[in-house]
Design a protein around this motif. Structure first.
Motif, PDB file in Angstrom:
ATOM      1  N   PHE A  28      25.367  46.836  27.250  1.00 47.52           N
ATOM      2  CA  PHE A  28      26.633  46.127  27.080  1.00 47.52           C
ATOM      3  C   PHE A  28      27.101  45.544  28.402  1.00 47.52           C
ATOM      4  CE2 PHE A  28      26.650  49.445  23.821  1.00 47.52           C
ATOM      5  CZ  PHE A  28      26.978  48.722  22.692  1.00 47.52           C
ATOM      6  N   GLU A  29      27.810  44.433  28.321  1.00 47.96           N
ATOM      7  CA  GLU A  29      28.563  43.949  29.475  1.00 47.96           C
ATOM      8  C   GLU A  29      29.910  44.650  29.403  1.00 47.96           C
ATOM      9  OE1 GLU A  29      30.680  39.988  31.350  1.00 47.96           O
ATOM     10  OE2 GLU A  29      29.238  39.734  29.741  1.00 47.96           O
ATOM     11  N   VAL A  30      30.341  45.218  30.527  1.00 48.83           N
ATOM     12  CA  VAL A  30      31.593  45.971  30.555  1.00 48.83           C
ATOM     13  C   VAL A  30      32.493  45.444  31.673  1.00 48.83           C
ATOM     14  CG1 VAL A  30      30.575  48.054  29.559  1.00 48.83           C
ATOM     15  CG2 VAL A  30      30.568  47.755  32.022  1.00 48.83           C
ATOM     16  N   ALA A  31      33.743  45.869  31.640  1.00 51.86           N
ATOM     17  CA  ALA A  31      34.700  45.480  32.675  1.00 51.86           C
ATOM     18  C   ALA A  31      34.255  46.025  34.025  1.00 51.86           C
ATOM     19  CB  ALA A  31      36.089  46.000  32.323  1.00 51.86           C
ATOM     20  N   LYS A  32      34.429  45.233  35.069  1.00 47.46           N
ATOM     21  CA  LYS A  32      33.975  45.639  36.402  1.00 47.46           C
ATOM     22  C   LYS A  32      34.690  46.882  36.915  1.00 47.46           C
ATOM     23  CE  LYS A  32      32.417  42.680  39.347  1.00 47.46           C
ATOM     24  NZ  LYS A  32      32.277  41.659  40.354  1.00 47.46           N
ATOM     25  N   SER A  33      35.912  47.107  36.453  1.00 43.86           N
ATOM     26  CA  SER A  33      36.682  48.256  36.940  1.00 43.86           C
ATOM     27  C   SER A  33      36.469  49.513  36.103  1.00 43.86           C
ATOM     28  CB  SER A  33      38.164  47.908  36.948  1.00 43.86           C
ATOM     29  OG  SER A  33      38.594  47.601  35.633  1.00 43.86           O
ATOM     30  N   ALA A  34      35.683  49.438  35.033  1.00 46.18           N
ATOM     31  CA  ALA A  34      35.498  50.573  34.130  1.00 46.18           C
ATOM     32  C   ALA A  34      34.517  51.582  34.702  1.00 46.18           C
ATOM     33  CB  ALA A  34      34.999  50.090  32.777  1.00 46.18           C
ATOM     34  N   ASN A  58      25.893  46.909  38.832  1.00 42.07           N
ATOM     35  CA  ASN A  58      26.575  45.651  39.080  1.00 42.07           C
ATOM     36  C   ASN A  58      25.536  44.562  39.253  1.00 42.07           C
ATOM     37  OD1 ASN A  58      29.377  46.429  39.148  1.00 42.07           O
ATOM     38  ND2 ASN A  58      28.867  47.572  40.984  1.00 42.07           N
ATOM     39  N   VAL A  59      25.646  43.510  38.455  1.00 43.36           N
ATOM     40  CA  VAL A  59      24.738  42.376  38.550  1.00 43.36           C
ATOM     41  C   VAL A  59      25.343  41.413  39.563  1.00 43.36           C
ATOM     42  CG1 VAL A  59      23.642  40.498  37.296  1.00 43.36           C
ATOM     43  CG2 VAL A  59      24.018  42.689  36.168  1.00 43.36           C
ATOM     44  N   GLN A  60      24.609  41.145  40.630  1.00 45.13           N
ATOM     45  CA  GLN A  60      25.104  40.296  41.707  1.00 45.13           C
ATOM     46  C   GLN A  60      25.119  38.821  41.296  1.00 45.13           C
ATOM     47  OE1 GLN A  60      26.292  41.566  44.588  1.00 45.13           O
ATOM     48  NE2 GLN A  60      25.862  43.586  43.752  1.00 45.13           N
ATOM     49  N   ALA A  76      29.390  37.304  38.955  1.00 42.42           N
ATOM     50  CA  ALA A  76      28.958  38.695  39.068  1.00 42.42           C
ATOM     51  C   ALA A  76      29.566  39.454  37.896  1.00 42.42           C
ATOM     52  CB  ALA A  76      29.416  39.287  40.391  1.00 42.42           C
ATOM     53  N   TRP A  77      28.829  40.434  37.358  1.00 44.95           N
ATOM     54  CA  TRP A  77      29.328  41.209  36.228  1.00 44.95           C
ATOM     55  C   TRP A  77      28.733  42.609  36.241  1.00 44.95           C
ATOM     56  CZ3 TRP A  77      25.661  42.084  32.126  1.00 44.95           C
ATOM     57  CH2 TRP A  77      24.475  41.364  32.262  1.00 44.95           C
ATOM     58  N   LYS A  78      29.232  43.462  35.363  1.00 46.81           N
ATOM     59  CA  LYS A  78      28.790  44.854  35.305  1.00 46.81           C
ATOM     60  C   LYS A  78      28.087  45.114  33.975  1.00 46.81           C
ATOM     61  CE  LYS A  78      30.484  49.469  36.405  1.00 46.81           C
ATOM     62  NZ  LYS A  78      31.675  50.211  36.853  1.00 46.81           N
ATOM     63  N   LYS A  79      26.966  45.827  34.045  1.00 44.68           N
ATOM     64  CA  LYS A  79      26.139  46.133  32.882  1.00 44.68           C
ATOM     65  C   LYS A  79      26.126  47.640  32.682  1.00 44.68           C
ATOM     66  CE  LYS A  79      22.099  44.055  32.814  1.00 44.68           C
ATOM     67  NZ  LYS A  79      20.652  43.748  32.980  1.00 44.68           N
ATOM     68  N   ALA A  80      26.159  48.069  31.412  1.00 45.31           N
ATOM     69  CA  ALA A  80      26.094  49.497  31.096  1.00 45.31           C
ATOM     70  C   ALA A  80      24.961  49.752  30.113  1.00 45.31           C
ATOM     71  CB  ALA A  80      27.407  49.979  30.496  1.00 45.31           C
ATOM     72  N   TYR A  81      24.108  50.727  30.446  1.00 42.05           N
ATOM     73  CA  TYR A  81      23.060  51.198  29.549  1.00 42.05           C
ATOM     74  C   TYR A  81      23.595  52.457  28.883  1.00 42.05           C
ATOM     75  CZ  TYR A  81      19.812  48.058  31.911  1.00 42.05           C
ATOM     76  OH  TYR A  81      19.189  46.951  32.404  1.00 42.05           O
ATOM     77  N   VAL A  82      23.753  52.419  27.553  1.00 43.71           N
ATOM     78  CA  VAL A  82      24.339  53.519  26.808  1.00 43.71           C
ATOM     79  C   VAL A  82      23.258  54.159  25.945  1.00 43.71           C
ATOM     80  CG1 VAL A  82      26.066  54.142  25.084  1.00 43.71           C
ATOM     81  CG2 VAL A  82      26.575  52.371  26.769  1.00 43.71           C
ATOM     82  N   THR A  83      23.064  55.474  26.102  1.00 39.23           N
ATOM     83  CA  THR A  83      22.106  56.226  25.298  1.00 39.23           C
ATOM     84  C   THR A  83      22.883  57.124  24.346  1.00 39.23           C
ATOM     85  OG1 THR A  83      20.571  56.249  27.161  1.00 39.23           O
ATOM     86  CG2 THR A  83      20.142  57.803  25.375  1.00 39.23           C
ATOM     87  N   LEU A  84      22.520  57.061  23.062  1.00 37.70           N
ATOM     88  CA  LEU A  84      23.188  57.866  22.052  1.00 37.70           C
ATOM     89  C   LEU A  84      22.462  59.196  21.876  1.00 37.70           C
ATOM     90  CD1 LEU A  84      23.871  55.160  19.312  1.00 37.70           C
ATOM     91  CD2 LEU A  84      25.275  55.767  21.272  1.00 37.70           C
TER      92      LEU A  84
END
Length: 98
Positions: A28-34, A58-60, A76-84
């Motif tokens: 997911f793309e997530v908020a940079k401050s999260a 953080n993707v530069q 620039a944006w933030k990426k999250a890898y989520v494992t269930l």
């Protein structure tokens, strides 16, 4: 105070991300401050699943030419890898794409 929908911006749909969806790993793309805990709670609230772990990066921004050779950058944006968890259901959004 950010809501769950402010934290999780959009799913990332790429060939690599879809390969991980079979193993209950989503991107997911997530908020940079999260933070990781906030991302975990937001995904659990939005999709009704149990999250085992969250990895972020953080993707530069990259330098690009913007028409007629003018310099510019991508964002620039933030990426999250989520494992269930193993006993959790899959996220329905990704089911038709795998």
């Amino acid at each position: 105070m950010m809501t769950a929908y402010d934290i999780v911006i959009r799913p990332i749909i790429t060939e690599r991300a879809m390969a991980g969806a079979a193993d209950k790993k989503y991107v997911f793309e997530v908020a940079k401050s999260a933070g990781k805990v906030e991302i975990k709670k937001a995904v659990e609230e939005i999709f009704g699943v149990k999250v085992a772990s969250v990895n972020t990066l953080n993707v530069q921004a990259k330098a690009k030419r913007m028409g007629a050779g003018r310099p510019g950058t991508t964002r620039a944006w933030k990426k999250a890898y989520v494992t269930l968890t193993a006993d959790s259901k899959t996220i329905e959004f990704f089911e038709g794409m795998v």
